[in-house]
Write a protein that holds these residues in place. Structure first.
Motif, PDB file in Angstrom:
ATOM      1  N   THR A  15      -7.708  28.471 -37.269  1.00 14.68           N
ATOM      2  CA  THR A  15      -8.414  29.227 -38.836  1.00 14.68           C
ATOM      3  C   THR A  15      -8.334  30.938 -38.042  1.00 14.68           C
ATOM      4  OG1 THR A  15     -10.614  28.829 -38.304  1.00 14.68           O
ATOM      5  CG2 THR A  15      -9.741  27.808 -40.278  1.00 14.68           C
ATOM      6  N   PHE A  16      -8.882  30.456 -36.419  1.00 17.90           N
ATOM      7  CA  PHE A  16      -9.493  31.275 -35.911  1.00 17.90           C
ATOM      8  C   PHE A  16      -8.491  31.515 -34.621  1.00 17.90           C
ATOM      9  CE2 PHE A  16     -11.375  33.155 -32.558  1.00 17.90           C
ATOM     10  CZ  PHE A  16     -11.669  34.605 -31.968  1.00 17.90           C
ATOM     11  N   PHE A  17      -7.578  32.182 -34.201  1.00 12.95           N
ATOM     12  CA  PHE A  17      -6.717  32.436 -33.220  1.00 12.95           C
ATOM     13  C   PHE A  17      -7.126  33.529 -32.504  1.00 12.95           C
ATOM     14  CE2 PHE A  17      -2.804  34.178 -34.448  1.00 12.95           C
ATOM     15  CZ  PHE A  17      -3.123  33.989 -35.250  1.00 12.95           C
ATOM     16  N   GLU A  18      -6.766  33.391 -30.893  1.00 13.20           N
ATOM     17  CA  GLU A  18      -6.334  35.193 -30.126  1.00 13.20           C
ATOM     18  C   GLU A  18      -4.867  35.188 -30.515  1.00 13.20           C
ATOM     19  OE1 GLU A  18      -8.548  35.947 -26.725  1.00 13.20           O
ATOM     20  OE2 GLU A  18      -9.153  33.651 -27.373  1.00 13.20           O
ATOM     21  N   MET A  19      -4.583  36.610 -30.611  1.00 12.49           N
ATOM     22  CA  MET A  19      -3.175  36.693 -30.566  1.00 12.49           C
ATOM     23  C   MET A  19      -2.532  38.172 -29.588  1.00 12.49           C
ATOM     24  SD  MET A  19      -0.122  37.901 -33.283  1.00 12.49           S
ATOM     25  CE  MET A  19      -0.639  36.920 -34.623  1.00 12.49           C
ATOM     26  N   LEU A  20      -2.055  37.699 -28.684  1.00 12.72           N
ATOM     27  CA  LEU A  20      -1.895  38.925 -27.498  1.00 12.72           C
ATOM     28  C   LEU A  20      -0.376  39.409 -27.622  1.00 12.72           C
ATOM     29  CD1 LEU A  20      -1.629  35.815 -24.346  1.00 12.72           C
ATOM     30  CD2 LEU A  20      -3.628  37.585 -24.758  1.00 12.72           C
ATOM     31  N   GLY A  21      -0.811  40.541 -27.751  1.00 10.19           N
ATOM     32  CA  GLY A  21       0.163  41.217 -28.177  1.00 10.19           C
ATOM     33  C   GLY A  21       0.427  42.793 -27.307  1.00 10.19           C
ATOM     34  N   ASN A  22       1.154  43.040 -27.714  1.00 10.94           N
ATOM     35  CA  ASN A  22       2.013  44.465 -27.608  1.00 10.94           C
ATOM     36  C   ASN A  22       2.805  45.081 -28.440  1.00 10.94           C
ATOM     37  OD1 ASN A  22       4.235  42.956 -26.187  1.00 10.94           O
ATOM     38  ND2 ASN A  22       4.759  44.956 -25.730  1.00 10.94           N
ATOM     39  N   ARG A  56     -11.862  18.329 -33.911  1.00 14.07           N
ATOM     40  CA  ARG A  56     -11.039  19.613 -33.290  1.00 14.07           C
ATOM     41  C   ARG A  56     -11.743  20.052 -34.898  1.00 14.07           C
ATOM     42  NH1 ARG A  56      -7.398  15.408 -32.488  1.00 14.07           N
ATOM     43  NH2 ARG A  56      -6.000  15.319 -34.320  1.00 14.07           N
ATOM     44  N   VAL A  57     -11.561  19.600 -36.297  1.00  8.58           N
ATOM     45  CA  VAL A  57     -11.828  20.658 -37.552  1.00  8.58           C
ATOM     46  C   VAL A  57     -13.431  21.057 -36.535  1.00  8.58           C
ATOM     47  CG1 VAL A  57     -12.649  20.787 -39.389  1.00  8.58           C
ATOM     48  CG2 VAL A  57     -10.892  19.384 -38.766  1.00  8.58           C
ATOM     49  N   ILE A  58     -14.095  20.685 -36.460  1.00  8.65           N
ATOM     50  CA  ILE A  58     -15.881  21.562 -36.026  1.00  8.65           C
ATOM     51  C   ILE A  58     -15.524  22.322 -35.226  1.00  8.65           C
ATOM     52  CG2 ILE A  58     -18.037  21.041 -34.985  1.00  8.65           C
ATOM     53  CD1 ILE A  58     -17.730  17.795 -36.959  1.00  8.65           C
ATOM     54  N   ALA A  59     -15.229  22.145 -33.722  1.00  5.42           N
ATOM     55  CA  ALA A  59     -14.309  23.192 -32.907  1.00  5.42           C
ATOM     56  C   ALA A  59     -14.025  23.846 -33.723  1.00  5.42           C
ATOM     57  CB  ALA A  59     -13.622  22.623 -32.073  1.00  5.42           C
ATOM     58  N   ASP A  60     -12.947  24.058 -34.493  1.00  3.57           N
ATOM     59  CA  ASP A  60     -12.394  25.644 -35.045  1.00  3.57           C
ATOM     60  C   ASP A  60     -13.078  26.348 -35.721  1.00  3.57           C
ATOM     61  OD1 ASP A  60      -9.184  26.787 -35.605  1.00  3.57           O
ATOM     62  OD2 ASP A  60     -10.955  26.417 -37.327  1.00  3.57           O
ATOM     63  N   HIS A  61     -13.507  25.087 -36.554  1.00  4.45           N
ATOM     64  CA  HIS A  61     -14.190  26.723 -37.743  1.00  4.45           C
ATOM     65  C   HIS A  61     -15.124  26.662 -37.512  1.00  4.45           C
ATOM     66  CE1 HIS A  61     -11.711  24.600 -40.362  1.00  4.45           C
ATOM     67  NE2 HIS A  61     -12.367  23.862 -41.126  1.00  4.45           N
ATOM     68  N   LEU A  62     -16.174  26.328 -36.286  1.00  3.02           N
ATOM     69  CA  LEU A  62     -17.337  26.861 -35.559  1.00  3.02           C
ATOM     70  C   LEU A  62     -16.698  28.492 -34.962  1.00  3.02           C
ATOM     71  CD1 LEU A  62     -20.045  27.163 -33.998  1.00  3.02           C
ATOM     72  CD2 LEU A  62     -18.258  26.266 -32.170  1.00  3.02           C
ATOM     73  N   ARG A  63     -15.813  28.023 -34.422  1.00  6.20           N
ATOM     74  CA  ARG A  63     -15.283  29.615 -33.743  1.00  6.20           C
ATOM     75  C   ARG A  63     -14.956  31.016 -35.070  1.00  6.20           C
ATOM     76  NH1 ARG A  63     -10.719  29.535 -29.280  1.00  6.20           N
ATOM     77  NH2 ARG A  63      -9.300  30.157 -31.106  1.00  6.20           N
ATOM     78  N   SER A  99     -16.812  35.926 -37.219  1.00  8.94           N
ATOM     79  CA  SER A  99     -16.645  36.505 -38.423  1.00  8.94           C
ATOM     80  C   SER A  99     -18.068  36.943 -38.615  1.00  8.94           C
ATOM     81  CB  SER A  99     -15.649  35.879 -40.072  1.00  8.94           C
ATOM     82  OG  SER A  99     -16.703  34.500 -39.965  1.00  8.94           O
ATOM     83  N   ILE A 100     -19.345  35.658 -38.246  1.00  7.76           N
ATOM     84  CA  ILE A 100     -20.478  36.315 -38.900  1.00  7.76           C
ATOM     85  C   ILE A 100     -20.948  37.981 -37.760  1.00  7.76           C
ATOM     86  CG2 ILE A 100     -22.293  35.576 -38.916  1.00  7.76           C
ATOM     87  CD1 ILE A 100     -21.997  33.056 -39.721  1.00  7.76           C
ATOM     88  N   ALA A 101     -20.142  37.993 -36.675  1.00  8.33           N
ATOM     89  CA  ALA A 101     -20.502  38.250 -36.093  1.00  8.33           C
ATOM     90  C   ALA A 101     -20.312  39.662 -36.355  1.00  8.33           C
ATOM     91  CB  ALA A 101     -20.236  38.176 -33.861  1.00  8.33           C
TER      92      ALA A 101
END
Ligand code: SER
Length: 389
Positions: free
Chosen positions: A83-90, A268-275, A280-282
């Motif tokens: 659900t949340f991930f980092e996208m490296l981009g240029n 895995r779901v819990i770890a993902d959703h935690l992120r 999003s709250i931050a």
């Protein structure tokens, strides 16, 4: 280190590093969440603003649980959707174009990171022969590994409207049997994993669905950070990297349920959703009853429901924020600044959901007792359970 290597590489190609924008887009009504690195640059692409610099590089926090790009059902079941991930981009804003984007991506993957060329595949948009030629001229990929696909896979759009264009994607075979690869697997099987998408932005899709050519051509690339980390560590699952292991270990510690309980899906779901929830709250989102807030609420409830599978009846998700801060706080200090706020919001929401769920489970028992064995739950009750409890 991998995040930094990506940034360093593009700095040597005259790109300027800029910070990730918030996951909550404050000034784009077409999006609930930031779903790609290019979102913050939309005004540059469509010519509304002049970019301060023509080449940039970053790691963007992205959320894909609503709208055009929604990966929720895959999360936790497979090894590489989040659900949340980092996208490296240029990016190039009207500056370099296809040739440089392609040759630099290849250079970073095969010369800096030394990925095995015999595992790499490339896809191009079926009408974009130019990209196919550039791959042949500016990389040493085996031409048989360049495949054509239609718009579903190789024409990228951020939403119903907005900047878009054909793309060329790089896929990596994560399977065990290197001699057993086949072009058929690309865009089909999980072992062939998309790791980097190079988009050649040249149109803007308007509200009527028409494509209008943009005054300038741009480059928007996005590489899934968690997938790259897994591949560079020789792992087939993103959850087996140090982005996730400390969080999974903490879940084991708190719940007492070993990591592969129920195939590992709840952890895995819990770890993902935690992120997703923490970032999003931050960035200013709050669980609520509509729009963005409702997406947060549903994601939190989904995590709590998987917590129940681990026999957690009391709030516990909020206790995982500390470990997340340890893993991600250096790259994204906003979660350190907002740590106690994130914990309080998650705990309050968990508590109220636990009360609701308990009432729902009681109601579910009453409904079951009312109907004969092998009977059907009345639609009205099913709806009420789904909608309210
Ligand atoms: N915008 C493209 C994507 O999200 C590339 O960055 O895949």
């Amino acid at each position: 280190d991998i995040r930094q290597q990506f940034i360093d590489f593009f700095e040597t190609k005259s790109h300027e590093f800029i910070r990730s924008s918030a996951v909550v887009p404050h000034d784009d009504p077409t999006l609930l969440f930031t779903n790609a690195g290019m979102n913050q640059f939309k005004p540059y692409f469509i010519g509304l603003q002049e970019p301060p610099t023509k080449r940039v590089v970053n790691s963007q926090k992205c959320i894909r649980v609503s709208g055009k790009h929604n990966d929720l059902e895959e999360v936790g079941v497979d090894d590489y959707h989040h659900t949340f991930f980092e996208m490296l981009g240029n990016w190039s804003f009207g500056d370099f174009y296809k040739k440089e984007a392609i040759s630099w991506a290849w250079e970073l993957l095969t010369e800096v990171w030394k990925l095995d060329k015999k595992r790499l595949w490339v896809t191009i948009y079926h009408e974009d022969d130019e990209s196919g030629e550039l791959w042949k001229e500016h990389s040493d990929i085996d031409p048989q590994r360049i495949l054509k696909f239609g718009a579903k896979d190789n024409f990228w759009e951020m939403g119903e409207t907005g900047p878009c264009g054909p793309c060329t994607e790089i896929h990596y075979y994560t399977g065990e049997n290197i001699d057993d690869q086949s072009a058929e697997g690309v865009n089909l099987l999980a072992e062939y994993r998309e790791i980097w998408n190079l988009v050649f932005i040249q149109y803007n899709r308007n509200k009527n669905g028409e494509l209008n050519p943009l005054p300038k051509k741009h480059v928007d690339t996005g590489a899934g950070f968690e997938r790259l980390v897994a591949i560079l560590n020789g792992k087939s699952s993103n959850y087996e990297t140090d982005l996730f292991i400390p969080i999974l270990d903490e879940i084991v510690k708190i719940t007492g349920k070993e990591i592969l309980f129920e195939g590992g899906v709840p952890h895995r779901v819990i770890a993902d959703h935690l992120r997703m929830l923490s970032f999003s709250i931050a960035d200013g989102a709050m669980p609520g009853n509509e729009g963005r807030g409702y997406v947060l609420r549903r994601v939190l409830r989904r995590a709590a429901r998987f917590g129940r599978k681990l026999e957690m009846k009391e709030p516990f998700l909020y206790k995982l924020v500390s470990i997340l801060c340890q893993v991600m706080g250096e790259a994204f200090p906003e979660i350190l600044d907002k740590k106690s706020h994130i914990e309080k919001v998650i705990e309050a929401e968990e508590k109220s959901f636990n009360d609701t769920l308990d009432r729902g489970l009681e109601m579910f028992d009453r409904v079951l007792n009312k109907i004969p064995k092998n009977g059907t739950i009345p639609g009205e009750d099913a709806f009420k359970l789904y909608d309210t409890y």
